[in-house]
Design an enzyme around this catalytic site. Sequence first.
Site, PDB file in Angstrom:
ATOM      1  N   ASP A  74      54.514  37.998 -49.506  1.00  0.00           N
ATOM      2  CA  ASP A  74      53.638  38.550 -48.458  1.00  0.00           C
ATOM      3  C   ASP A  74      54.178  39.858 -47.888  1.00  0.00           C
ATOM      4  OD1 ASP A  74      55.380  36.261 -47.512  1.00  0.00           O
ATOM      5  OD2 ASP A  74      54.903  37.145 -45.573  1.00  0.00           O
TER       6      ASP A  74
ATOM      7  N   HIS B 192      64.492  39.200 -45.965  1.00  0.00           N
ATOM      8  CA  HIS B 192      63.296  38.490 -46.409  1.00  0.00           C
ATOM      9  C   HIS B 192      62.551  39.360 -47.428  1.00  0.00           C
ATOM     10  CE1 HIS B 192      59.219  36.583 -45.022  1.00  0.00           C
ATOM     11  NE2 HIS B 192      59.748  35.894 -46.012  1.00  0.00           N
TER      12      HIS B 192
ATOM     13  N   ARG C  74      68.514  37.925 -41.935  1.00  0.00           N
ATOM     14  CA  ARG C  74      67.390  38.046 -42.864  1.00  0.00           C
ATOM     15  C   ARG C  74      66.236  38.904 -42.353  1.00  0.00           C
ATOM     16  NH1 ARG C  74      66.035  35.752 -47.011  1.00  0.00           N
ATOM     17  NH2 ARG C  74      64.052  34.836 -46.353  1.00  0.00           N
TER      18      ARG C  74
ATOM     19  N   TYR D 218      56.193  22.639 -48.834  1.00  0.00           N
ATOM     20  CA  TYR D 218      56.031  24.092 -48.792  1.00  0.00           C
ATOM     21  C   TYR D 218      57.043  24.762 -49.716  1.00  0.00           C
ATOM     22  CZ  TYR D 218      55.821  28.846 -46.994  1.00  0.00           C
ATOM     23  OH  TYR D 218      55.684  30.193 -46.879  1.00  0.00           O
TER      24      TYR D 218
ATOM     25  N   TRP E 278      58.276  24.429 -38.454  1.00  0.00           N
ATOM     26  CA  TRP E 278      58.362  24.679 -39.896  1.00  0.00           C
ATOM     27  C   TRP E 278      58.683  26.126 -40.135  1.00  0.00           C
ATOM     28  CZ3 TRP E 278      55.505  27.144 -43.810  1.00  0.00           C
ATOM     29  CH2 TRP E 278      54.505  28.003 -43.323  1.00  0.00           C
TER      30      TRP E 278
ATOM     31  N   HIS F  15      63.636  26.119 -43.948  1.00  0.00           N
ATOM     32  CA  HIS F  15      62.392  26.515 -43.277  1.00  0.00           C
ATOM     33  C   HIS F  15      62.232  25.927 -41.874  1.00  0.00           C
ATOM     34  CE1 HIS F  15      58.573  28.632 -43.492  1.00  0.00           C
ATOM     35  NE2 HIS F  15      59.107  29.214 -44.541  1.00  0.00           N
TER      36      HIS F  15
ATOM     37  N   ASP G 225      66.292  27.011 -48.904  1.00  0.00           N
ATOM     38  CA  ASP G 225      65.577  27.343 -47.663  1.00  0.00           C
ATOM     39  C   ASP G 225      65.127  26.051 -46.977  1.00  0.00           C
ATOM     40  OD1 ASP G 225      64.105  28.477 -45.642  1.00  0.00           O
ATOM     41  OD2 ASP G 225      62.812  29.682 -46.957  1.00  0.00           O
TER      42      ASP G 225
ATOM     43  N   GLU H 111      64.086  35.677 -40.885  1.00  0.00           N
ATOM     44  CA  GLU H 111      62.854  36.244 -41.435  1.00  0.00           C
ATOM     45  C   GLU H 111      61.747  36.320 -40.392  1.00  0.00           C
ATOM     46  OE1 GLU H 111      62.423  33.273 -44.657  1.00  0.00           O
ATOM     47  OE2 GLU H 111      60.508  32.765 -43.760  1.00  0.00           O
TER      48      GLU H 111
ATOM     49  N   ARG I 241      67.299  30.657 -55.680  1.00  0.00           N
ATOM     50  CA  ARG I 241      66.960  29.714 -54.614  1.00  0.00           C
ATOM     51  C   ARG I 241      66.279  28.514 -55.266  1.00  0.00           C
ATOM     52  NH1 ARG I 241      62.278  30.385 -49.877  1.00  0.00           N
ATOM     53  NH2 ARG I 241      60.991  29.185 -51.295  1.00  0.00           N
TER      54      ARG I 241
ATOM     55  N   GLU J 129      66.082  39.022 -51.060  1.00  0.00           N
ATOM     56  CA  GLU J 129      65.123  38.070 -51.633  1.00  0.00           C
ATOM     57  C   GLU J 129      64.120  38.825 -52.499  1.00  0.00           C
ATOM     58  OE1 GLU J 129      62.730  35.986 -48.739  1.00  0.00           O
ATOM     59  OE2 GLU J 129      62.205  34.409 -50.167  1.00  0.00           O
TER      60      GLU J 129
ATOM     61  N   HIS K 129      63.082  32.752 -56.872  1.00  0.00           N
ATOM     62  CA  HIS K 129      62.607  31.469 -56.339  1.00  0.00           C
ATOM     63  C   HIS K 129      62.378  30.464 -57.460  1.00  0.00           C
ATOM     64  CE1 HIS K 129      60.603  32.631 -52.258  1.00  0.00           C
ATOM     65  NE2 HIS K 129      61.741  33.254 -52.406  1.00  0.00           N
TER      66      HIS K 129
ATOM     67  N   GLU L 156      69.349  28.413 -45.598  1.00  0.00           N
ATOM     68  CA  GLU L 156      68.480  29.331 -44.845  1.00  0.00           C
ATOM     69  C   GLU L 156      67.686  28.613 -43.764  1.00  0.00           C
ATOM     70  OE1 GLU L 156      66.030  31.642 -47.454  1.00  0.00           O
ATOM     71  OE2 GLU L 156      64.441  31.843 -45.963  1.00  0.00           O
TER      72      GLU L 156
ATOM     73  N   ASN M 133      51.666  37.933 -42.399  1.00  0.00           N
ATOM     74  CA  ASN M 133      50.995  36.825 -43.087  1.00  0.00           C
ATOM     75  C   ASN M 133      50.193  35.939 -42.125  1.00  0.00           C
ATOM     76  OD1 ASN M 133      50.331  35.152 -45.192  1.00  0.00           O
ATOM     77  ND2 ASN M 133      52.415  34.397 -45.559  1.00  0.00           N
TER      78      ASN M 133
END
Length: 404
Positions: free
Chosen positions: A318, A314, A285, A160, A404, A214, A212, A264, A148, A341, A123, A238, A38
Amino acid sequence: MTRIVDATVIITAPGRNYVTLKLTTEDGVVGWGDATLNGRELAVAAYLRDHLCPLLIGRDAHRIEDTWQYLYKGAYWRRGPVTMTAIAAVDVALWDIKGKIAGLPVYQLLGGAARDGVLVYGHASGHDVPSMLDDVARYLDLGYQAVRAQASVPGLEKTYGIPSDGQAVYEPAASARPQEDVWDTAPYLRFAPELLGAVRERFGFGFHLLHDVHHRLSPIEAARLGRDLEQHRLFWMEDPTPAEDQSAFRLIREHTTTPVAVGEVFNSIWDCQQLITERLIDYIRTSVSHSGGITHLRRIFALAELYGVRTGSHGAGDLSPVSLAAALHVDLSVPNFGIQEYMGHASPADEVFHTSYTFSQGSFHPGDAPGLGVEVDERAAAAFPYEPRYLPTNRRRDGSVHDW
Ligand code: EZ4
Ligand code: CO
């Protein structure tokens, strides 16, 4: 001996950018691998086109382990997301070919099904707590057993992981530069327990709840959050802190029994060796497409099994349907599977990627088509040209860049 005679990279953007590797054998068997990284898609495409594809021509498609070792050790420069995503695409395409030649789905080559289905989490999100709760209800109504939950943090303009209304993708639109978001840890730390508590208050404890973070917290902040969330019995918290600092997780562990999931952004077994062997996490993950393919992911999962760490790969949008299919074959076969996920793919993606996995009561099955069970329509792919897109970046209120 089944020689590889062609190796082609396909870049397409049905809803978002995907890079796909196509390998063809002398007998006309085609294997597919996901090479999507990504925001850095073209770097992997160039790594494949310029450096790996020429090496693959004439090699025996059956020698998966040897090809993995050759590409990994032979490069001298090891690991890293670009290299490992490129190697992953080759590896997954070779497993696809082996399955097609054998007439078996890939999970049969990995030892067969160790379970009936692959538990996934969806999600749920919202711009405020009530809309997030409605989204959780939607997932539970669809039969999901794990959800999640994320919501916009009050006082922050953007958070995000929250799609604009009606959108399937939550990342910024196509643009030559990444969007910059503003982050403030204090309101998030106050809000997160409230958001997850609201989910338990309305829906109870009869399903798995995930969240999450992040990578945004310091270790002591993550320890505090883990404690505050204990009463809500999360399946996992997460990526609480920046993942490359493995020893930081010891501090989190010392303070909370909330389970922790990380990985991830990892690309190899070396990135999580300490986390696993010191039992600093509960779920690993790492994904098929960003951690060196099925061959290397199985090695990570086998190490994790020794230490009681379960898998939780993960599977955001993407990671292409080729990745998701490969993940489901691995998930179905490994003894220490935890959860997978599943974010889904924006609707034009199904014009390009024809899949055979199926969903029922919160679980997926990869299907029994030989190989991965995904075919790519190259003509459809050509109708969706690449456009630069980036993950957002994060700045604190004083303008400094934040994790992040
Ligand atoms: O930021 O897939 O758990 N899922 C995530 C994702 C990741 C993106 C990175 O490309 O954190 O939203
Ligand atoms: Co994540």
